[in-house]
Design a protein around this motif. Structure first.
Motif, PDB file in Angstrom:
ATOM      1  N   GLY A  28      46.863  -2.878  92.424  1.00  0.00           N
ATOM      2  CA  GLY A  28      46.067  -2.638  94.064  1.00  0.00           C
ATOM      3  C   GLY A  28      44.971  -2.696  93.715  1.00  0.00           C
ATOM      4  O   GLY A  28      44.254  -3.147  92.887  1.00  0.00           O
ATOM      5  N   ALA A  29      43.975  -1.622  93.943  1.00  0.00           N
ATOM      6  CA  ALA A  29      42.629  -1.406  94.132  1.00  0.00           C
ATOM      7  C   ALA A  29      43.010  -0.413  93.020  1.00  0.00           C
ATOM      8  O   ALA A  29      41.524   0.546  92.962  1.00  0.00           O
ATOM      9  N   GLU A  30      43.623   0.001  92.608  1.00  0.00           N
ATOM     10  CA  GLU A  30      43.540   1.283  91.640  1.00  0.00           C
ATOM     11  C   GLU A  30      43.409   0.905  89.735  1.00  0.00           C
ATOM     12  O   GLU A  30      43.406  -0.252  89.867  1.00  0.00           O
ATOM     13  N   PHE A  31      42.923   2.051  88.641  1.00  0.00           N
ATOM     14  CA  PHE A  31      43.757   1.177  87.852  1.00  0.00           C
ATOM     15  C   PHE A  31      43.790   2.942  87.124  1.00  0.00           C
ATOM     16  O   PHE A  31      43.257   3.717  87.456  1.00  0.00           O
ATOM     17  N   VAL A  32      45.323   2.608  86.390  1.00  0.00           N
ATOM     18  CA  VAL A  32      46.407   3.681  86.518  1.00  0.00           C
ATOM     19  C   VAL A  32      46.333   3.656  84.625  1.00  0.00           C
ATOM     20  O   VAL A  32      46.035   2.469  83.807  1.00  0.00           O
ATOM     21  N   ARG A  33      46.378   4.289  84.138  1.00  0.00           N
ATOM     22  CA  ARG A  33      46.691   5.019  82.952  1.00  0.00           C
ATOM     23  C   ARG A  33      47.836   4.543  82.099  1.00  0.00           C
ATOM     24  O   ARG A  33      48.631   4.930  83.059  1.00  0.00           O
TER      25      ARG A  33
END
Length: 102
Positions: A28-33
């Motif tokens: 989505g609009a995030e960057f996830v580890r």
């Protein structure tokens, strides 16, 4: 190559350089580890947590630019480099991070 929970690359970077390393995937609009050597202050995993959307690294990579400089990661100062990962259509789909605690 799918990097989710694939710690081989980030661990090899840490072993060779002493730097923390992380792969983020755009969600989505995030960057996830999805793979990392970085830990929370209590030693627990940060897998599944998102890059701070208010930070300078986020602002840079969302426009497709790399970021290098200081960043606060879970309350600890790091000297960092964030590099966007692009797909075949040149869209930013992830981030590669390396950093040293200050």
């Amino acid at each position: 190559t799918k990097m989710n929970n694939n710690s081989a690359v980030v661990e090899a970077v840490q072993k060779a350089t002493g730097a923390g390393a992380t792969f983020f995937v755009k969600s989505g609009a995030e960057f996830v580890r999805v793979a990392t050597t970085v830990k929370k202050p209590d030693g627990s995993s940060v897998i599944g947590t998102a890059l701070d959307p208010k930070g300078k690294p986020f602002a840079a990579v969302t426009t497709g630019e790399p970021y290098s400089g200081e960043a606060d990661i879970f309350g600890k100062a790091y000297l960092t480099a964030y590099e966007p990962i692009r797909d075949a259509a040149n869209n930013v789909v992830g981030i590669y991070f390396v950093g040293y605690p200050k």
